[in-house]
Design a protein around this motif. Structure first.
Motif, PDB file in Angstrom:
ATOM      1  N   PRO A  54      -7.498  48.413 -24.862  1.00 57.18           N
ATOM      2  CA  PRO A  54      -6.801  49.707 -24.772  1.00 57.18           C
ATOM      3  C   PRO A  54      -7.371  50.601 -23.658  1.00 57.18           C
ATOM      4  CG  PRO A  54      -8.353  49.721 -26.605  1.00 57.18           C
ATOM      5  CD  PRO A  54      -8.482  48.375 -25.945  1.00 57.18           C
ATOM      6  N   LEU A  55      -6.706  50.612 -22.519  1.00 56.59           N
ATOM      7  CA  LEU A  55      -7.230  51.227 -21.299  1.00 56.59           C
ATOM      8  C   LEU A  55      -7.518  52.718 -21.409  1.00 56.59           C
ATOM      9  CD1 LEU A  55      -4.846  49.451 -18.757  1.00 56.59           C
ATOM     10  CD2 LEU A  55      -7.177  48.795 -19.359  1.00 56.59           C
ATOM     11  N   ALA A  56      -6.691  53.442 -22.161  1.00 60.16           N
ATOM     12  CA  ALA A  56      -6.837  54.899 -22.204  1.00 60.16           C
ATOM     13  C   ALA A  56      -7.768  55.375 -23.314  1.00 60.16           C
ATOM     14  CB  ALA A  56      -5.464  55.553 -22.377  1.00 60.16           C
ATOM     15  N   ASP A  57      -8.286  54.423 -24.092  1.00 63.74           N
ATOM     16  CA  ASP A  57      -9.064  54.814 -25.265  1.00 63.74           C
ATOM     17  C   ASP A  57     -10.560  54.696 -25.028  1.00 63.74           C
ATOM     18  OD1 ASP A  57      -6.784  55.329 -26.806  1.00 63.74           O
ATOM     19  OD2 ASP A  57      -6.549  53.203 -27.256  1.00 63.74           O
ATOM     20  N   GLY A  58     -11.297  55.655 -25.590  1.00 62.61           N
ATOM     21  CA  GLY A  58     -12.751  55.648 -25.505  1.00 62.61           C
ATOM     22  C   GLY A  58     -13.357  54.700 -26.528  1.00 62.61           C
ATOM     23  N   GLU A  59     -14.683  54.707 -26.579  1.00 59.17           N
ATOM     24  CA  GLU A  59     -15.411  53.727 -27.394  1.00 59.17           C
ATOM     25  C   GLU A  59     -15.070  53.792 -28.876  1.00 59.17           C
ATOM     26  OE1 GLU A  59     -19.581  54.050 -26.647  1.00 59.17           O
ATOM     27  OE2 GLU A  59     -19.380  53.632 -24.505  1.00 59.17           O
ATOM     28  N   VAL A  60     -14.925  55.007 -29.414  1.00 63.86           N
ATOM     29  CA  VAL A  60     -14.696  55.156 -30.858  1.00 63.86           C
ATOM     30  C   VAL A  60     -13.355  54.555 -31.261  1.00 63.86           C
ATOM     31  CG1 VAL A  60     -14.327  56.837 -32.720  1.00 63.86           C
ATOM     32  CG2 VAL A  60     -16.196  57.174 -31.091  1.00 63.86           C
ATOM     33  N   ILE A  61     -12.306  54.885 -30.508  1.00 58.89           N
ATOM     34  CA  ILE A  61     -10.980  54.353 -30.839  1.00 58.89           C
ATOM     35  C   ILE A  61     -10.911  52.857 -30.529  1.00 58.89           C
ATOM     36  CG2 ILE A  61      -8.521  54.473 -30.255  1.00 58.89           C
ATOM     37  CD1 ILE A  61      -8.789  57.504 -30.166  1.00 58.89           C
ATOM     38  N   GLN A  62     -11.581  52.425 -29.447  1.00 60.72           N
ATOM     39  CA  GLN A  62     -11.647  50.993 -29.169  1.00 60.72           C
ATOM     40  C   GLN A  62     -12.284  50.244 -30.333  1.00 60.72           C
ATOM     41  OE1 GLN A  62     -13.167  49.537 -25.444  1.00 60.72           O
ATOM     42  NE2 GLN A  62     -12.195  51.168 -24.263  1.00 60.72           N
ATOM     43  N   ALA A  63     -13.376  50.805 -30.874  1.00 59.37           N
ATOM     44  CA  ALA A  63     -14.071  50.171 -31.997  1.00 59.37           C
ATOM     45  C   ALA A  63     -13.163  50.111 -33.227  1.00 59.37           C
ATOM     46  CB  ALA A  63     -15.358  50.929 -32.323  1.00 59.37           C
ATOM     47  N   SER A  64     -12.394  51.190 -33.459  1.00 59.81           N
ATOM     48  CA  SER A  64     -11.475  51.193 -34.610  1.00 59.81           C
ATOM     49  C   SER A  64     -10.381  50.146 -34.425  1.00 59.81           C
ATOM     50  CB  SER A  64     -10.867  52.590 -34.830  1.00 59.81           C
ATOM     51  OG  SER A  64      -9.898  52.913 -33.850  1.00 59.81           O
ATOM     52  N   SER A  65      -9.934  49.955 -33.179  1.00 59.74           N
ATOM     53  CA  SER A  65      -8.939  48.920 -32.879  1.00 59.74           C
ATOM     54  C   SER A  65      -9.503  47.528 -33.155  1.00 59.74           C
ATOM     55  CB  SER A  65      -8.504  48.997 -31.408  1.00 59.74           C
ATOM     56  OG  SER A  65      -7.470  49.925 -31.232  1.00 59.74           O
ATOM     57  N   SER A  66     -10.751  47.317 -32.739  1.00 55.29           N
ATOM     58  CA  SER A  66     -11.393  46.014 -32.964  1.00 55.29           C
ATOM     59  C   SER A  66     -11.492  45.706 -34.451  1.00 55.29           C
ATOM     60  CB  SER A  66     -12.797  45.994 -32.340  1.00 55.29           C
ATOM     61  OG  SER A  66     -12.710  46.081 -30.946  1.00 55.29           O
ATOM     62  N   VAL A 119      10.477  55.375 -37.564  1.00 59.87           N
ATOM     63  CA  VAL A 119       9.603  55.900 -36.503  1.00 59.87           C
ATOM     64  C   VAL A 119      10.426  56.823 -35.606  1.00 59.87           C
ATOM     65  CG1 VAL A 119       8.323  55.240 -34.408  1.00 59.87           C
ATOM     66  CG2 VAL A 119       7.978  53.965 -36.543  1.00 59.87           C
ATOM     67  N   ASP A 120       9.788  57.912 -35.151  1.00 58.79           N
ATOM     68  CA  ASP A 120      10.502  58.920 -34.348  1.00 58.79           C
ATOM     69  C   ASP A 120      10.267  58.800 -32.852  1.00 58.79           C
ATOM     70  OD1 ASP A 120      11.554  60.759 -36.576  1.00 58.79           O
ATOM     71  OD2 ASP A 120       9.442  60.532 -37.073  1.00 58.79           O
ATOM     72  N   GLY A 121       9.069  58.334 -32.469  1.00 62.90           N
ATOM     73  CA  GLY A 121       8.752  58.320 -31.044  1.00 62.90           C
ATOM     74  C   GLY A 121       7.751  57.239 -30.697  1.00 62.90           C
ATOM     75  N   ILE A 122       7.665  56.955 -29.393  1.00 58.21           N
ATOM     76  CA  ILE A 122       6.799  55.881 -28.891  1.00 58.21           C
ATOM     77  C   ILE A 122       5.991  56.396 -27.700  1.00 58.21           C
ATOM     78  CG2 ILE A 122       6.720  53.541 -27.922  1.00 58.21           C
ATOM     79  CD1 ILE A 122       7.966  53.531 -30.714  1.00 58.21           C
ATOM     80  N   ILE A 123       4.688  56.028 -27.682  1.00 56.55           N
ATOM     81  CA  ILE A 123       3.837  56.267 -26.511  1.00 56.55           C
ATOM     82  C   ILE A 123       3.306  54.917 -26.050  1.00 56.55           C
ATOM     83  CG2 ILE A 123       1.748  57.385 -25.610  1.00 56.55           C
ATOM     84  CD1 ILE A 123       2.006  59.452 -27.885  1.00 56.55           C
ATOM     85  N   LEU A 124       3.627  54.552 -24.811  1.00 58.43           N
ATOM     86  CA  LEU A 124       3.094  53.332 -24.185  1.00 58.43           C
ATOM     87  C   LEU A 124       2.534  53.744 -22.823  1.00 58.43           C
ATOM     88  CD1 LEU A 124       6.092  50.903 -24.964  1.00 58.43           C
ATOM     89  CD2 LEU A 124       3.852  50.890 -26.093  1.00 58.43           C
ATOM     90  N   PRO A 125       1.252  54.099 -22.751  1.00 62.50           N
ATOM     91  CA  PRO A 125       0.697  54.666 -21.514  1.00 62.50           C
ATOM     92  C   PRO A 125       0.812  53.763 -20.297  1.00 62.50           C
ATOM     93  CG  PRO A 125      -0.844  54.938 -23.340  1.00 62.50           C
ATOM     94  CD  PRO A 125       0.237  54.033 -23.822  1.00 62.50           C
ATOM     95  N   ASP A 126       0.875  52.442 -20.521  1.00 60.45           N
ATOM     96  CA  ASP A 126       0.924  51.532 -19.374  1.00 60.45           C
ATOM     97  C   ASP A 126       2.337  51.051 -19.045  1.00 60.45           C
ATOM     98  OD1 ASP A 126       0.973  50.059 -21.727  1.00 60.45           O
ATOM     99  OD2 ASP A 126      -0.278  48.420 -20.970  1.00 60.45           O
ATOM    100  N   LEU A 127       3.358  51.713 -19.588  1.00 59.76           N
ATOM    101  CA  LEU A 127       4.735  51.424 -19.179  1.00 59.76           C
ATOM    102  C   LEU A 127       5.088  52.346 -18.005  1.00 59.76           C
ATOM    103  CD1 LEU A 127       7.558  50.212 -19.338  1.00 59.76           C
ATOM    104  CD2 LEU A 127       8.070  51.750 -21.244  1.00 59.76           C
ATOM    105  N   PRO A 128       5.244  51.792 -16.801  1.00 60.16           N
ATOM    106  CA  PRO A 128       5.554  52.640 -15.638  1.00 60.16           C
ATOM    107  C   PRO A 128       6.886  53.373 -15.820  1.00 60.16           C
ATOM    108  CG  PRO A 128       4.894  50.432 -14.947  1.00 60.16           C
ATOM    109  CD  PRO A 128       5.106  50.374 -16.433  1.00 60.16           C
TER     110      PRO A 128
END
Length: 256
Positions: A54-66, A119-128
């Motif tokens: 996850p490119l936009a996420d810091g260590e804490v959120i990356q760890a939660s993803s893992s 679901v109401d909305g979507i965020i995909l930071p790496d979608l150009p």
């Protein structure tokens, strides 16, 4: 009118969007976390779909993803967990994730499934933006999914206006060009927030990255419609023995 539009119609200021990682801290705690957020004052739930890079996420959120991935969370599992979510959750739900797993799942299948569970909305930071506009926008529109773009202090005025024209729901104003959870001073970004305010954009603006307590939330809300909290909440859940109580205590420090 969508749930997101309804929210911003009746609440113009101090909108609180809280990020949580699906499948964290436990595989089956997703809906429990969402209910606790709704019950204790969150206006929007931003539900992270865990991803290994996850490119936009810091260590804490990356760890939660893992941890969520180790727990067995997948997009398919998430939609299964959310199938009856609208019987209990009535505030807007945003899915936040990255293109790779969504494309593996299938973009059309993803949009159809997201719509089906409410679901109401979507965020995909790496979608150009160009790809969104030329390839995927009809899919999101067909499924009543608001697509939310990120802007940063470096985003040009021209691009912000283009995003505003394409966007629906709200604009995610990243407070600094870093990853989530970095302790950048929100107070030093007032000129950036003022600039966004003066553009008189059609979409509401929520500030994210670095919002962690009442002071940073209040500061971010001064010139915008509200703010997004992620890392600080994930940290609070890290050693929680009682998700509901932890969430209540955490949100009370922001809103109380």
């Amino acid at each position: 009118m969508s749930t997101i539009q309804q929210l911003f119609e009746h609440k113009k200021k101090d909108v609180l969007n809280v990020y949580c990682t699906a499948g964290y801290p436990y595989l089956h705690s997703t809906t429990e976390v969402m209910k606790a957020l709704q019950d204790n004052g969150a206006d929007i739930i931003e539900l992270g779909m865990p991803y290994s890079d996850p490119l936009a996420d810091g260590e804490v959120i990356q760890a939660s993803s893992s941890i969520a991935l180790q727990n067995g969370m997948t997009i398919e599992t998430l939609f299964e967990q959310l199938k009856d979510i609208r019987t209990t959750i009535h505030i807007p739900i945003i899915l936040m994730g990255y293109m790779n797993p969504v494309l593996q799942f299938g973009m059309e299948k993803f949009c159809t499934a997201a719509h089906a569970v409410g679901v109401d909305g979507i965020i995909l930071p790496d979608l150009p933006m160009y790809e969104y506009e030329t390839m995927y926008k009809p899919l999101f529109d067909k499924n009543d999914l608001k697509f939310i773009f990120l802007v940063t202090p470096e985003t040009s005025e021209e691009r912000i206006k283009k995003i505003d024209a394409l966007c629906s729901g709200f604009i995610y104003a990243v407070s600094s060009s870093s990853t989530t959870g970095k302790n950048k001073a929100i107070e030093g970004q007032e000129e950036y927030f003022k600039k966004l305010q003066q553009l008189n954009l059609n979409n509401p603006i929520l500030v994210g990255f670095g919002i962690k307590d009442k002071a940073t939330f209040t500061s971010a809300c001064k010139y915008t419609n509200g703010a997004i909290i992620g890392t600080a909440y994930i940290k609070a859940l890290e050693n929680s023995a009682n998700i509901s109580q932890t969430t209540k205590e955490f949100l009370n420090t922001i809103l109380g």
